[in-house]
Design an enzyme around this catalytic site. Structure first.
Site, PDB file in Angstrom:
ATOM      1  N   ASP A 199      -3.444   4.411  -1.603  1.00  0.00           N
ATOM      2  CA  ASP A 199      -4.358   4.829  -0.535  1.00  0.00           C
ATOM      3  C   ASP A 199      -4.221   6.335  -0.291  1.00  0.00           C
ATOM      4  O   ASP A 199      -3.590   6.757   0.675  1.00  0.00           O
ATOM      5  CB  ASP A 199      -4.029   4.021   0.729  1.00  0.00           C
ATOM      6  CG  ASP A 199      -4.981   4.318   1.861  1.00  0.00           C
ATOM      7  OD1 ASP A 199      -6.120   4.736   1.590  1.00  0.00           O
ATOM      8  OD2 ASP A 199      -4.586   4.117   3.024  1.00  0.00           O
ATOM      9  N   LYS A 207      -6.975   8.318  -0.101  1.00  0.00           N
ATOM     10  CA  LYS A 207      -8.213   8.733   0.602  1.00  0.00           C
ATOM     11  C   LYS A 207      -8.721  10.074   0.074  1.00  0.00           C
ATOM     12  O   LYS A 207      -8.783  11.075   0.796  1.00  0.00           O
ATOM     13  CB  LYS A 207      -7.979   8.776   2.107  1.00  0.00           C
ATOM     14  CG  LYS A 207      -7.637   7.414   2.697  1.00  0.00           C
ATOM     15  CD  LYS A 207      -7.676   7.459   4.224  1.00  0.00           C
ATOM     16  CE  LYS A 207      -7.403   6.113   4.859  1.00  0.00           C
ATOM     17  NZ  LYS A 207      -6.017   5.651   4.765  1.00  0.00           N
ATOM     18  N   THR A 223     -10.321   3.542  11.343  1.00  0.00           N
ATOM     19  CA  THR A 223     -10.209   2.676  12.520  1.00  0.00           C
ATOM     20  C   THR A 223      -9.579   3.403  13.718  1.00  0.00           C
ATOM     21  O   THR A 223      -9.555   2.868  14.826  1.00  0.00           O
ATOM     22  CB  THR A 223      -9.399   1.402  12.199  1.00  0.00           C
ATOM     23  OG1 THR A 223      -8.239   1.777  11.458  1.00  0.00           O
ATOM     24  CG2 THR A 223     -10.215   0.422  11.410  1.00  0.00           C
ATOM     25  N   LYS A 247       0.855  -1.187   0.000  1.00  0.00           N
ATOM     26  CA  LYS A 247       0.000   0.000   0.000  1.00  0.00           C
ATOM     27  C   LYS A 247       0.890   1.235   0.000  1.00  0.00           C
ATOM     28  O   LYS A 247       1.817   1.350   0.801  1.00  0.00           O
ATOM     29  CB  LYS A 247      -0.896  -0.012   1.244  1.00  0.00           C
ATOM     30  CG  LYS A 247      -1.864   1.153   1.308  1.00  0.00           C
ATOM     31  CD  LYS A 247      -2.903   0.927   2.398  1.00  0.00           C
ATOM     32  CE  LYS A 247      -2.548   1.504   3.735  1.00  0.00           C
ATOM     33  NZ  LYS A 247      -2.485   2.967   3.830  1.00  0.00           N
ATOM     34  N   ARG A 291       2.472  -1.236  11.347  1.00  0.00           N
ATOM     35  CA  ARG A 291       3.459  -1.145  12.432  1.00  0.00           C
ATOM     36  C   ARG A 291       3.840  -2.469  13.064  1.00  0.00           C
ATOM     37  O   ARG A 291       5.018  -2.650  13.415  1.00  0.00           O
ATOM     38  CB  ARG A 291       2.965  -0.113  13.473  1.00  0.00           C
ATOM     39  CG  ARG A 291       3.187   1.318  12.997  1.00  0.00           C
ATOM     40  CD  ARG A 291       2.415   2.329  13.791  1.00  0.00           C
ATOM     41  NE  ARG A 291       1.013   2.350  13.415  1.00  0.00           N
ATOM     42  CZ  ARG A 291       0.132   3.238  13.883  1.00  0.00           C
ATOM     43  NH1 ARG A 291       0.540   4.165  14.735  1.00  0.00           N
ATOM     44  NH2 ARG A 291      -1.117   3.207  13.478  1.00  0.00           N
ATOM     45  N   ASP A 295     -12.972  15.451  -1.929  1.00  0.00           N
ATOM     46  CA  ASP A 295     -13.012  16.786  -2.557  1.00  0.00           C
ATOM     47  C   ASP A 295     -14.315  16.905  -3.327  1.00  0.00           C
ATOM     48  O   ASP A 295     -15.168  16.008  -3.254  1.00  0.00           O
ATOM     49  CB  ASP A 295     -11.782  16.960  -3.467  1.00  0.00           C
ATOM     50  CG  ASP A 295     -11.320  18.408  -3.530  1.00  0.00           C
ATOM     51  OD1 ASP A 295     -12.177  19.295  -3.729  1.00  0.00           O
ATOM     52  OD2 ASP A 295     -10.113  18.655  -3.389  1.00  0.00           O
TER      53      ASP A 295
HETATM   54  O1  C5P Z   1      -1.040  -1.324  11.168  1.00  0.00           O
HETATM   55  P1  C5P Z   1      -0.942   0.159  11.166  1.00  0.00           P
HETATM   56  O2  C5P Z   1      -1.835   0.832  12.172  1.00  0.00           O
HETATM   57  O3  C5P Z   1       0.453   0.687  11.204  1.00  0.00           O
HETATM   58  O4  C5P Z   1      -1.535   0.582   9.736  1.00  0.00           O
HETATM   59  C1  C5P Z   1      -1.578   1.929   9.401  1.00  0.00           C
HETATM   60  C2  C5P Z   1      -1.978   2.034   7.979  1.00  0.00           C
HETATM   61  O5  C5P Z   1      -3.364   1.717   7.835  1.00  0.00           O
HETATM   62  C3  C5P Z   1      -1.780   3.441   7.478  1.00  0.00           C
HETATM   63  O6  C5P Z   1      -1.199   3.349   6.185  1.00  0.00           O
HETATM   64  C4  C5P Z   1      -3.159   3.996   7.406  1.00  0.00           C
HETATM   65  O7  C5P Z   1      -3.307   4.947   6.379  1.00  0.00           O
HETATM   66  C5  C5P Z   1      -3.989   2.765   7.140  1.00  0.00           C
HETATM   67  N1  C5P Z   1      -5.353   2.884   7.584  1.00  0.00           N
HETATM   68  C6  C5P Z   1      -6.353   2.840   6.678  1.00  0.00           C
HETATM   69  N2  C5P Z   1      -7.651   2.983   7.078  1.00  0.00           N
HETATM   70  C7  C5P Z   1      -7.959   3.101   8.356  1.00  0.00           C
HETATM   71  C8  C5P Z   1      -6.941   3.107   9.285  1.00  0.00           C
HETATM   72  C9  C5P Z   1      -5.624   2.985   8.863  1.00  0.00           C
HETATM   73  O8  C5P Z   1      -6.109   2.676   5.488  1.00  0.00           O
HETATM   74  N3  C5P Z   1      -9.211   3.136   8.719  1.00  0.00           N
END
Ligand code: C5P
Length: 239
Positions: free
Chosen positions: A63, A65, A119, A35, A216, A68
């Site tokens: 990604d 996101k 999240t 990603k 992470r 706009d």
């Molecule tokens: O596992 P970790 O928390 O490090 O993953 C973070 C990644 O997940 C980031 O690249 C963040 O942009 C992505 N993410 C996402 N959607 C979310 C939460 C986190 O794409 N709802």
């Protein structure tokens, strides 16, 4: 059946192409997709996408996101469609028109995913942002509402937490893709971070997740390769 490693999406959340190349080399054989998010795309641009594709069969999830006005999202997605990525994201929070613009701009060349509720967001955050009690008392109701708009707009699927994925599949069918970040293996001793709605890899898979974004716990492990192998074994055990 999809191999366990193909459920894993590793976010290249690093500041430079040089750093990204280190993880691409180390993890290419162990994950199904890389990603590329804001941090790396801002510093590297499309070069990094070409590099990942040149390195082998690992697919790319861009990604950014998007969020706009519909015209801007349409034009941004048209540019993304030329990069040859598998998935790209747009926020679901604004309007069906914005999501439809994203889908139209993708020209069927990219799977457009709606980001439902990050999240990192909790019910307390929704309360502070002024959401109605029906959503602050049950955040998953907002996830479902936004996913339903994404589905009607023609998105390929959504990004949600592993806690909501079973509901997404029940309401919108198994072909509506659910990608789940916020994955924390129970052996992971990371200090509490910004993720709020978390699941283990096994829980997300059992709930029906199509892909797990795991950053992470792999990137910051003493041995990232060992960490990803351990996660793959955990996924294999429940498939
Ligand atoms: O596992 P970790 O928390 O490090 O993953 C973070 C990644 O997940 C980031 O690249 C963040 O942009 C992505 N993410 C996402 N959607 C979310 C939460 C986190 O794409 N709802």
């Amino acid at each position: 059946m999809k191999a366990a490693k193909n459920y894993i999406i590793f976010p290249l959340d690093v500041p430079s192409v040089k750093e990204a190349k280190k993880y691409i080399e180390l993890l290419s054989d162990h994950v199904g997709m890389f990603k590329v998010g804001l941090e790396l795309f801002i510093s590297s641009g499309p070069e990094i996408i070409r590099h990942i594709k040149d390195c082998g069969s690992t697919r790319v999830f861009l990604d950014l996101k998007l969020h706009d006005i519909p015209e801007t999202v349409f034009r941004a997605m048209e540019s993304i469609a030329k990069l040859g990525v598998a998935f790209a994201t747009v926020h679901c929070a604004e309007s069906k028109e914005m999501l439809e613009a994203a889908v139209a701009g993708s020209k069927g060349k990219v799977g457009v995913l709606g980001v439902t509720v990050l999240t990192s967001v909790s019910d307390k955050d929704l309360l502070a942002a002024g959401f109605r009690p029906e959503f602050t008392s049950d955040l998953s109701a907002l996830v479902i509402k936004r996913a339903s708009i994404a589905k009607k707009a023609g998105c390929a699927g959504v990004v949600c937490s592993g806690l909501e994925v079973a509901m997404i599949k029940k309401n919108f069918g198994k072909d509506f893709i659910a990608i789940t970040p916020g994955i924390r293996p129970d052996w992971d001793d990371l200090v509490k971070d910004d993720q709020q709605r978390i699941t283990t890899p096994a829980m997300a898979i059992k709930n029906g997740s199509d892909y797990l974004v795991i950053g992470r716990p792999i990137r910051d492990a003493n041995n990232p390769e060992e960490a990803v192998i351990r996660i793959t074994e955990e996924i294999e055990a429940v498939l």
